[in-house]
Design an enzyme around this catalytic site. Structure first.
Site, PDB file in Angstrom:
ATOM      1  N   GLN A  36      47.139  40.229  54.525  1.00  0.00           N
ATOM      2  CA  GLN A  36      45.778  40.898  55.200  1.00  0.00           C
ATOM      3  C   GLN A  36      45.918  41.564  56.466  1.00  0.00           C
ATOM      4  O   GLN A  36      45.047  42.333  56.500  1.00  0.00           O
ATOM      5  CB  GLN A  36      45.255  40.242  55.323  1.00  0.00           C
ATOM      6  CG  GLN A  36      43.916  39.344  54.278  1.00  0.00           C
ATOM      7  CD  GLN A  36      43.010  39.820  53.932  1.00  0.00           C
ATOM      8  OE1 GLN A  36      42.255  40.526  54.044  1.00  0.00           O
ATOM      9  NE2 GLN A  36      42.592  39.517  52.760  1.00  0.00           N
ATOM     10  N   CYS A  41      39.549  34.623  44.051  1.00  0.00           N
ATOM     11  CA  CYS A  41      39.797  33.765  43.717  1.00  0.00           C
ATOM     12  C   CYS A  41      39.175  32.643  43.846  1.00  0.00           C
ATOM     13  O   CYS A  41      39.846  31.581  42.336  1.00  0.00           O
ATOM     14  CB  CYS A  41      41.579  33.325  43.991  1.00  0.00           C
ATOM     15  SG  CYS A  41      42.711  34.652  44.710  1.00  0.00           S
TER      16      CYS A  41
HETATM   17  C1  PLP Z   1      44.785  39.287  48.322  1.00  0.00           C
HETATM   18  C2  PLP Z   1      45.901  37.746  48.321  1.00  0.00           C
HETATM   19  C3  PLP Z   1      46.974  37.849  47.974  1.00  0.00           C
HETATM   20  C4  PLP Z   1      47.235  38.535  46.152  1.00  0.00           C
HETATM   21  O1  PLP Z   1      47.815  39.196  46.196  1.00  0.00           O
HETATM   22  P1  PLP Z   1      47.141  40.151  45.022  1.00  0.00           P
HETATM   23  O2  PLP Z   1      47.767  41.226  45.113  1.00  0.00           O
HETATM   24  O3  PLP Z   1      46.093  39.875  45.270  1.00  0.00           O
HETATM   25  O4  PLP Z   1      47.856  39.367  44.159  1.00  0.00           O
HETATM   26  C5  PLP Z   1      47.782  36.876  48.077  1.00  0.00           C
HETATM   27  N1  PLP Z   1      47.702  36.542  49.592  1.00  0.00           N
HETATM   28  C6  PLP Z   1      46.298  36.966  50.546  1.00  0.00           C
HETATM   29  C7  PLP Z   1      46.057  36.410  52.040  1.00  0.00           C
HETATM   30  C8  PLP Z   1      45.744  37.968  49.946  1.00  0.00           C
HETATM   31  O5  PLP Z   1      44.394  38.253  50.833  1.00  0.00           O
END
Ligand code: PLP
Length: 393
Positions: free
Chosen positions: A179, A325
């Site tokens: 993030q 998710c």
């Molecule tokens: C979106 C996200 C993930 C997962 O990343 P992907 O590329 O969608 O697999 C993992 N950690 C955080 C904090 C996220 O916001």
């Protein structure tokens, strides 16, 4: 109706320059980087340039950047890799209770395999206390993983302090920076981390590509074997187009960040103020200042977050209840619960995450629509609970 997208924590639209770069390496320069002739060498050069750009964005050396399929894969690799690499020393891992499921679900698997995991609590703002990390360390501790900023509430954790505690104790430290990279200045040496996860699609790059930063000298087994790609650590023909797009996104983010951050902070604060001060029973979740420039998260008393998401969608406004998710589940978010908010109220959590295209007019439109929707949903919820009460006799 002009649609307004306020779920940039879930994913971002690829930058036009990114899309252009991706297309170029899908069609024109399509060679396999492992081949010796010019088609391959052109792709290989592009791959290494992208590595340099991603490394530059986080202050790393290019050889410390390993491309993966995204944030989830990087998190999985970091945790399992470090856990098994140090398993002879001990089997204790420390993490926080507000991590992304890409961390928490790996922790469950490791627990099933005999590792002991400490899930540190957070305070009412979602902050992990570095002193609690220090107190949780035992001679068995082999890995600490705490996210850089939380994807639901936007709280920015004191990673440099926590990494310092880990370093003092000689324990490997990982942070999920999905993030923050591309949104805030991130420097692996200033933070003092050994492992760091990135996802391209959270910073206007393509989906299905990311990276794991592995500090030189960190013990880490390969994730996938079967070829020499990624220095034998993650075999398989590279996603060249995706990686080139990722590199382009990293370059643009580094260039635009100084202008984007203050602009988003201002829009964010206007949105927070408008939601929490003008609508009764709307409360901010997360820290008022130690927070991502793009993140707003509120709980709305008396309504379900899911109902707010659906109602706003009918008005052309895309927001979320929290982690993408988690969508579909009726359970309140583990992050909101960890703040000490009661489950009943936690169900009313709504996340609005801004992006580079968000305008002041978008924010004003949300502030006009939101109270109307909340009023209507509360009336419906009130009628329903009155009916239920009669039913109970
Ligand atoms: C979106 C996200 C993930 C997962 O990343 P992907 O590329 O969608 O697999 C993992 N950690 C955080 C904090 C996220 O916001």
């Amino acid at each position: 109706m002009r649609r307004i997208y306020l779920d940039h924590a879930a994913t971002t639209p690829a930058h036009p320059e990114v899309a252009e770069a991706v297309l170029r390496y899908l069609t024109g320069a399509f060679g396999n980087p492992s081949t010796a002739y010019s088609f391959g060498q052109e792709a290989k050069r592009a791959l290494e340039e992208a590595r340099e750009k991603v490394a530059a964005l986080i202050g790393a050396a290019p050889e410390e950047v390993f491309f993966t399929s995204g944030g989830t894969e990087s998190d999985n690799w970091a945790l399992r890799g470090a856990a098994y690499a140090h398993a002879q020393k001990g089997r204790h891992i420390i993490t926080s209770s507000i991590e992304h499921h890409a961390i928490l679900d790996v922790c469950r698997l490791l627990e099933a395999d005999g590792f002991r995991i400490t899930y540190l609590p957070v305070d009412g703002y979602g902050l992990v206390d570095p002193d609690e990390v220090r107190r949780a360390i035992t001679p068995e501790t082999i890995l600490i993983s705490v996210m850089h900023a939380n994807n639901e509430i936007g709280t920015i954790e004191p990673i440099a302090e926590i990494a310092g505690v880990a370093r003092e104790a000689g324990v490997c430290f990982h942070t999920d920076a999905v993030q923050t990279v591309g949104h805030l200045p991130v420097d692996v040496n200033e933070l003092g981390v050994d492992l760091l996860s990135i996802a391209a699609h959270k910073l206007y790059g393509p989906k299905g590509v990311g990276a794991l930063y592995i500090r030189n000298g960190t013990r880490m087994p390969p994730l996938i074997v079967g070829g020499a790609q990624e220095r034998g650590m993650r075999a398989g023909t590279e996603n060249v187009a995706g990686i080139v797009g990722f590199g382009k996104a990293a370059e643009i983010a580094g260039r635009e960040m100084p202008a984007v951050i203050p602009r988003l902070r201002q829009l964010r604060d206007r949105l927070i103020e408008g939601l929490t001060q003008n609508i009764p029973g709307v409360h901010l979740n997360g820290h008022p200042e130690r927070r991502l420039p793009q993140n707003v998260n509120v709980t709305v008393e008396g309504v379900e977050g899911e109902a707010v998401v659906m109602a706003l969608d009918q008005e052309g406004i895309a927001v979320s209840t929290g982690s993408a998710c988690g969508t579909g589940g009726a359970e309140p978010s583990h992050v909101i619960l960890a703040l000490g908010i009661p489950p009943e109220q936690a169900r009313g959590a709504v996340r609005l995450t801004l992006g580079r295209h968000t305008t002041a007019e978008d924010i004003e439109r949300v502030l006009e629509v939101f109270p109307r929707i909340i009023g209507r949903l509360r009336t419906v919820a009130g009628r329903r609970s009155a009916r239920e009460c009669t039913g109970c006799g």
